[in-house]
Design a protein around this motif. Structure first.
Motif, PDB file in Angstrom:
ATOM      1  N   ARG A 144      -5.724  -9.346   4.887  1.00 40.12           N
ATOM      2  CA  ARG A 144      -4.746  -8.267   5.092  1.00 40.12           C
ATOM      3  C   ARG A 144      -5.810  -6.811   4.382  1.00 40.12           C
ATOM      4  NH1 ARG A 144       0.404  -8.004   6.654  1.00 40.12           N
ATOM      5  NH2 ARG A 144       1.345 -10.205   6.526  1.00 40.12           N
ATOM      6  N   PRO A 145      -5.575  -5.632   4.856  1.00 39.74           N
ATOM      7  CA  PRO A 145      -6.290  -4.387   4.366  1.00 39.74           C
ATOM      8  C   PRO A 145      -5.912  -4.129   2.762  1.00 39.74           C
ATOM      9  CG  PRO A 145      -5.382  -3.916   6.664  1.00 39.74           C
ATOM     10  CD  PRO A 145      -4.596  -5.310   6.044  1.00 39.74           C
ATOM     11  N   LEU A 146      -6.868  -3.742   2.147  1.00 35.75           N
ATOM     12  CA  LEU A 146      -6.726  -3.705   0.442  1.00 35.75           C
ATOM     13  C   LEU A 146      -5.600  -2.772   0.210  1.00 35.75           C
ATOM     14  CD1 LEU A 146      -8.170  -4.269  -1.985  1.00 35.75           C
ATOM     15  CD2 LEU A 146      -9.488  -2.148  -1.713  1.00 35.75           C
ATOM     16  N   ARG A 147      -5.390  -1.615   1.116  1.00 37.44           N
ATOM     17  CA  ARG A 147      -4.441  -0.739   0.795  1.00 37.44           C
ATOM     18  C   ARG A 147      -2.793  -1.707   1.093  1.00 37.44           C
ATOM     19  NH1 ARG A 147      -3.715   4.878   0.683  1.00 37.44           N
ATOM     20  NH2 ARG A 147      -6.177   5.107   1.472  1.00 37.44           N
ATOM     21  N   ASP A 148      -2.681  -2.394   2.007  1.00 41.06           N
ATOM     22  CA  ASP A 148      -1.426  -3.145   2.257  1.00 41.06           C
ATOM     23  C   ASP A 148      -1.369  -4.027   0.821  1.00 41.06           C
ATOM     24  OD1 ASP A 148      -1.134  -1.692   4.393  1.00 41.06           O
ATOM     25  OD2 ASP A 148      -1.818  -3.438   5.725  1.00 41.06           O
ATOM     26  N   VAL A 149      -2.259  -4.936   0.500  1.00 42.16           N
ATOM     27  CA  VAL A 149      -2.043  -5.653  -0.519  1.00 42.16           C
ATOM     28  C   VAL A 149      -1.845  -4.678  -1.963  1.00 42.16           C
ATOM     29  CG1 VAL A 149      -3.294  -7.416  -1.973  1.00 42.16           C
ATOM     30  CG2 VAL A 149      -3.690  -7.412   0.486  1.00 42.16           C
ATOM     31  N   ALA A 150      -2.516  -3.830  -2.010  1.00 42.14           N
ATOM     32  CA  ALA A 150      -2.172  -2.845  -3.453  1.00 42.14           C
ATOM     33  C   ALA A 150      -0.696  -2.588  -3.333  1.00 42.14           C
ATOM     34  CB  ALA A 150      -3.174  -1.831  -3.224  1.00 42.14           C
ATOM     35  N   SER A 151      -0.207  -2.154  -2.100  1.00 38.47           N
ATOM     36  CA  SER A 151       1.195  -1.645  -2.146  1.00 38.47           C
ATOM     37  C   SER A 151       2.031  -2.996  -2.257  1.00 38.47           C
ATOM     38  CB  SER A 151       1.538  -1.126  -0.846  1.00 38.47           C
ATOM     39  OG  SER A 151       2.646  -1.000  -0.508  1.00 38.47           O
ATOM     40  N   ASP A 152       1.813  -4.043  -1.953  1.00 44.53           N
ATOM     41  CA  ASP A 152       2.702  -5.423  -2.556  1.00 44.53           C
ATOM     42  C   ASP A 152       2.431  -5.491  -3.911  1.00 44.53           C
ATOM     43  OD1 ASP A 152       3.900  -5.951  -0.142  1.00 44.53           O
ATOM     44  OD2 ASP A 152       2.196  -7.268   0.551  1.00 44.53           O
ATOM     45  N   ASP A 188      -8.314  -9.462  -9.340  1.00 44.10           N
ATOM     46  CA  ASP A 188      -9.430  -9.238  -8.354  1.00 44.10           C
ATOM     47  C   ASP A 188      -8.660  -8.872  -7.082  1.00 44.10           C
ATOM     48  OD1 ASP A 188     -11.578  -9.287  -6.619  1.00 44.10           O
ATOM     49  OD2 ASP A 188     -12.322 -11.046  -7.300  1.00 44.10           O
ATOM     50  N   VAL A 189      -8.291  -7.860  -6.802  1.00 43.74           N
ATOM     51  CA  VAL A 189      -7.360  -7.341  -5.493  1.00 43.74           C
ATOM     52  C   VAL A 189      -8.314  -7.592  -4.324  1.00 43.74           C
ATOM     53  CG1 VAL A 189      -6.014  -5.463  -4.465  1.00 43.74           C
ATOM     54  CG2 VAL A 189      -6.404  -5.758  -7.052  1.00 43.74           C
ATOM     55  N   GLY A 190      -9.494  -7.232  -4.220  1.00 43.53           N
ATOM     56  CA  GLY A 190     -10.225  -7.417  -3.264  1.00 43.53           C
ATOM     57  C   GLY A 190     -10.539  -8.788  -2.711  1.00 43.53           C
ATOM     58  N   ALA A 191     -10.525  -9.807  -3.574  1.00 45.40           N
ATOM     59  CA  ALA A 191     -10.609 -11.152  -3.190  1.00 45.40           C
ATOM     60  C   ALA A 191      -9.254 -11.688  -2.767  1.00 45.40           C
ATOM     61  CB  ALA A 191     -10.981 -12.008  -4.328  1.00 45.40           C
ATOM     62  N   LEU A 192      -8.058 -11.051  -3.191  1.00 44.15           N
ATOM     63  CA  LEU A 192      -6.625 -11.523  -2.720  1.00 44.15           C
ATOM     64  C   LEU A 192      -6.657 -10.875  -1.404  1.00 44.15           C
ATOM     65  CD1 LEU A 192      -4.382 -12.948  -4.384  1.00 44.15           C
ATOM     66  CD2 LEU A 192      -3.455 -10.440  -4.744  1.00 44.15           C
ATOM     67  N   ALA A 193      -7.051  -9.733  -1.187  1.00 48.79           N
ATOM     68  CA  ALA A 193      -6.814  -9.106   0.280  1.00 48.79           C
ATOM     69  C   ALA A 193      -7.610 -10.049   1.229  1.00 48.79           C
ATOM     70  CB  ALA A 193      -7.358  -7.693   0.178  1.00 48.79           C
ATOM     71  N   GLU A 194      -9.014 -10.396   0.750  1.00 52.61           N
ATOM     72  CA  GLU A 194      -9.756 -11.353   1.819  1.00 52.61           C
ATOM     73  C   GLU A 194      -8.957 -12.636   1.788  1.00 52.61           C
ATOM     74  OE1 GLU A 194     -14.353 -13.352   1.681  1.00 52.61           O
ATOM     75  OE2 GLU A 194     -13.560 -11.692   0.321  1.00 52.61           O
ATOM     76  N   ALA A 195      -8.209 -13.232   1.182  1.00 53.98           N
ATOM     77  CA  ALA A 195      -7.632 -14.415   1.016  1.00 53.98           C
ATOM     78  C   ALA A 195      -6.768 -14.467   1.968  1.00 53.98           C
ATOM     79  CB  ALA A 195      -7.137 -14.813  -0.356  1.00 53.98           C
ATOM     80  N   VAL A 196      -5.805 -13.369   2.159  1.00 52.22           N
ATOM     81  CA  VAL A 196      -4.912 -13.225   3.059  1.00 52.22           C
ATOM     82  C   VAL A 196      -5.049 -12.332   4.393  1.00 52.22           C
ATOM     83  CG1 VAL A 196      -2.975 -13.343   1.349  1.00 52.22           C
ATOM     84  CG2 VAL A 196      -3.805 -10.913   2.110  1.00 52.22           C
TER      85      VAL A 196
END
Length: 333
Positions: free
Chosen positions: A236-244, A226-234
């Motif tokens: 950060r923008p979804l694109r940045d988290v997906a890059s990580d 669940d990338v959206g939930a992970l981005a919300e937890a940190v």
């Protein structure tokens, strides 16, 4: 007469049978918040202790496709036909199964959420099963007691979480979704892959949130992740988290796969380990359609844990759950 395309009122659900087990309580929270937990028949089946199932689409006696589930409850073989469930979010859910094999001939569930004064909601969950044998009917009171106890614990947890707030509700969903499926994590492999991910430049806060997710999130939230939930937890923008997360695949912490979504029912119709393996045409076993794949509209990248870190153990109890189709607000046959 309504014009073509006009929205029609959604009727209410059928009544449960007179001998159904019914548990109800009042919750000081709006129906929409409670629906995020109870509008999921797969989650309810987990709490009731039903086994994981394997589903297939077969040709029924009438020549039409039918979804068939198979499972084992200890030594007992279960097989059933499962018609699409009906629901009107966030008000009610109704579904039944017709068993080909097993101790009952049919069974079902109904969830009813009725708004009350001051933002409260009356919650009612009904469960039923029709035993095939006289001996099983004699055991009915003992079986009912266990089911009532489980349903009461479920509604107690839903009430506490719904009345506390969104974070408590998310934690409650995760706890319930872990029922029957313990999380298995290889601690040594996880530590090594986290260190490798730091070396390739994955941000520390993303790694911390990802480690927590791999250790605590139920399978439905990590396969795919669940990338959206992970981005919300940190934060950060979804694109940045997906890059990580892409960098984490190079470190062997995650795997990258490709999911082909059906344009009709909008659930996953196929998966591929590499983009080159995605075919030009895909058949959806849920809605029984075959379609040309549009890579821009139908194909998405998904992440999942590397099996050396956390083996894939995704299980399903009820394939007809509204939770698998969150874009569908109402479905009535």
């Amino acid at each position: 007469m309504a014009a073509p395309g006009d929205l029609q009122p959604v009727p209410g659900p059928p009544d449960p049978p007179p001998d159904a087990i019914v548990v109800a309580r009042r919750v000081r929270a709006p129906a929409a918040r409670i629906w995020s937990v109870l509008g999921d028949s797969d989650r309810i089946d987990r709490v009731l202790g039903l086994p994981a199932a394997v589903y297939a689409v077969e040709v029924g006696a009438d020549g039409l496709p039918v979804r068939v589930g198979r499972a084992r409850q200890g030594p007992v073989r279960l097989e059933w036909e499962e018609a699409p469930y009906d629901w009107n979010a966030p008000v009610w859910l109704f579904g039944e199964r017709r068993f080909r094999a097993g101790p009952v001939s049919s069974g079902g569930v109904r969830v009813l959420l009725s708004p009350e004064a001051k933002g409260s909601t009356r919650v009612e969950v009904a469960i039923w099963g029709r035993p095939r044998s006289f001996a099983l009917r004699l055991l009915g009171p003992f079986l009912r007691w266990g089911t009532v106890a489980r349903l009461r614990r479920l509604l107690d947890e839903v009430a506490r979480a719904s009345e506390t707030g969104p974070q408590a509700l998310e934690r409650a969903r995760d706890r319930l979704d872990r029922t029957g499926d313990p999380i298995v994590v290889n601690d040594d492999a996880l530590a090594r892959r986290l260190a490798d991910a730091r070396d390739v430049g994955v941000r520390a806060d993303v790694l911390e949130a990802l480690e927590s997710a791999l250790r605590t999130w139920p399978e439905g939230r990590v396969s795919p992740l669940d990338v959206g939930a992970l981005a919300e937890a940190v934060g950060r923008p979804l694109r940045d988290v997906a890059s990580d997360l892409l960098s984490a695949t190079r470190a062997g912490l995650l795997e990258l796969a490709w999911q082909v979504d059906c344009p009709v029912c909008r659930v996953a119709a196929a998966h591929a380990e590499a983009l080159s393996e995605v075919g030009r045409r895909v058949h959806c076993g849920v809605c029984q359609v075959e379609y040309d794949v549009d890579f821009a509209d139908h194909v998405e990248a998904v992440f999942r844990p590397h099996p050396s870190v956390r083996p894939h153990r995704l299980t399903v109890r009820c394939a007809s759950s509204p939770a698998f189709r969150p874009h569908v607000r109402a479905q009535v046959r």
